[in-house]
Write an enzyme that holds these catalytic residues in place. Structure first.
Site, PDB file in Angstrom:
ATOM      1  N   CYS A 262      -0.277   0.448 -15.068  1.00 59.34           N
ATOM      2  CA  CYS A 262      -0.373  -0.440 -16.239  1.00 59.34           C
ATOM      3  C   CYS A 262       0.783  -1.434 -16.218  1.00 59.34           C
ATOM      4  CB  CYS A 262      -0.347   0.355 -17.541  1.00 59.34           C
ATOM      5  SG  CYS A 262      -1.925   1.134 -17.961  1.00 59.34           S
TER       6      CYS A 262
ATOM      7  N   GLY B 168      -6.208  14.657  -4.362  1.00 57.94           N
ATOM      8  CA  GLY B 168      -4.956  14.068  -3.904  1.00 57.94           C
ATOM      9  C   GLY B 168      -4.471  12.905  -4.751  1.00 57.94           C
TER      10      GLY B 168
ATOM     11  N   CYS C   8       2.662   4.359 -17.752  1.00 59.02           N
ATOM     12  CA  CYS C   8       1.841   4.342 -16.531  1.00 59.02           C
ATOM     13  C   CYS C   8       2.319   3.224 -15.610  1.00 59.02           C
ATOM     14  CB  CYS C   8       0.368   4.142 -16.905  1.00 59.02           C
ATOM     15  SG  CYS C   8      -0.693   3.842 -15.480  1.00 59.02           S
TER      16      CYS C   8
ATOM     17  N   ASP D 288      -0.065  -1.624  -1.348  1.00 57.56           N
ATOM     18  CA  ASP D 288       0.503  -0.289  -1.531  1.00 57.56           C
ATOM     19  C   ASP D 288       1.949  -0.293  -1.042  1.00 57.56           C
ATOM     20  OD1 ASP D 288      -0.898   2.823  -1.769  1.00 57.56           O
ATOM     21  OD2 ASP D 288       1.130   2.628  -0.983  1.00 57.56           O
TER      22      ASP D 288
ATOM     23  N   HIS E 256      -3.999   6.499 -12.887  1.00 56.65           N
ATOM     24  CA  HIS E 256      -4.653   5.273 -13.350  1.00 56.65           C
ATOM     25  C   HIS E 256      -5.654   4.958 -12.247  1.00 56.65           C
ATOM     26  CE1 HIS E 256      -4.322   0.983 -15.202  1.00 56.65           C
ATOM     27  NE2 HIS E 256      -5.248   0.924 -14.240  1.00 56.65           N
TER      28      HIS E 256
ATOM     29  N   HIS F 268      -7.735   3.980  -9.291  1.00 56.14           N
ATOM     30  CA  HIS F 268      -7.452   2.998  -8.251  1.00 56.14           C
ATOM     31  C   HIS F 268      -8.239   3.337  -6.997  1.00 56.14           C
ATOM     32  CE1 HIS F 268      -4.464   6.256  -7.798  1.00 56.14           C
ATOM     33  NE2 HIS F 268      -4.550   6.024  -6.498  1.00 56.14           N
TER      34      HIS F 268
ATOM     35  N   HIS G 164      -8.178   2.630  -2.801  1.00 49.71           N
ATOM     36  CA  HIS G 164      -7.402   2.191  -1.645  1.00 49.71           C
ATOM     37  C   HIS G 164      -8.326   1.411  -0.713  1.00 49.71           C
ATOM     38  CE1 HIS G 164      -4.017   5.253  -2.179  1.00 49.71           C
ATOM     39  NE2 HIS G 164      -4.975   5.788  -2.932  1.00 49.71           N
TER      40      HIS G 164
ATOM     41  N   ASN H 196      -9.140   8.692  -4.619  1.00 52.90           N
ATOM     42  CA  ASN H 196      -8.699  10.078  -4.738  1.00 52.90           C
ATOM     43  C   ASN H 196      -8.824  10.462  -6.204  1.00 52.90           C
ATOM     44  OD1 ASN H 196      -7.934  10.117  -1.986  1.00 52.90           O
ATOM     45  ND2 ASN H 196      -5.966   9.200  -2.483  1.00 52.90           N
TER      46      ASN H 196
ATOM     47  N   HIS I 281      -6.364   0.756 -18.791  1.00 53.99           N
ATOM     48  CA  HIS I 281      -6.016   2.099 -18.326  1.00 53.99           C
ATOM     49  C   HIS I 281      -7.230   3.023 -18.397  1.00 53.99           C
ATOM     50  CE1 HIS I 281      -3.408   5.473 -17.337  1.00 53.99           C
ATOM     51  NE2 HIS I 281      -4.185   6.171 -18.150  1.00 53.99           N
TER      52      HIS I 281
END
Ligand code: 5GP
Ligand code: ZN
Length: 113
Positions: A7, A93, A4, A30, A98, A100, A102, A87, A46
């Site tokens: 990770c 999308g 991952c 990002d 993992h 997350h 934004h 997402n 994870h």
């Protein structure tokens, strides 16, 4: 999870521009930003996506929320505003599996993200 990418970023095996870290959460820029501020905030452990968060892990979501506000203040966008976006899975999308969020801001965001 050994394969991952997030990770590996959390473990510092893969470099990233880290903007925030505590014992449970890490946040980094990002690689393909869509706005002047585009930070990814993740749990260090994870978890594949939002649907995999257990009741015992629910506090992590609060940790991520608080980290988002700290980063927004640090980046000077807490007054102008921002979005915190998750997402989830294919139709949502999600590309990196993992969990997350934004954190996006620094410009007026359109309806579509
Ligand atoms: P998703 O579509 O899964 O919600 O978003 C994944 C995000 O991770 C994308 O915005 C993509 O640019 C970002 N990303 C993918 N690989 C990397 C990487 O290796 N490093 C960083 N910093 N961001 C990444
Ligand atoms: Zn992972």
């Amino acid at each position: 999870m050994s394969d991952c990418i997030f990770c590996k970023i959390a473990n510092k095996e893969v470099p990233s521009e880290i903007v925030y870290e505590d014992d449970r959460v890490i946040a980094f820029k990002d690689i393909n930003p869509v706005a002047p501020v585009h930070i990814l905030i993740i749990p260090k452990q994870h978890i594949s996506d939002m649907t995999a968060v257990t009741e015992a892990e629910a506090g992590l979501i609060g940790d991520i929320h608080l980290a988002a506000v700290k980063i927004a203040k640090e980046k000077g966008i807490d007054q102008t505003g921002f979005r915190l976006v998750n997402n989830c899975k294919e139709d949502g999308g999600q590309v990196v599996m993992h969990l997350h969020y934004h954190l996006i801001g620094g410009r007026k965001l359109g309806v579509k993200i």
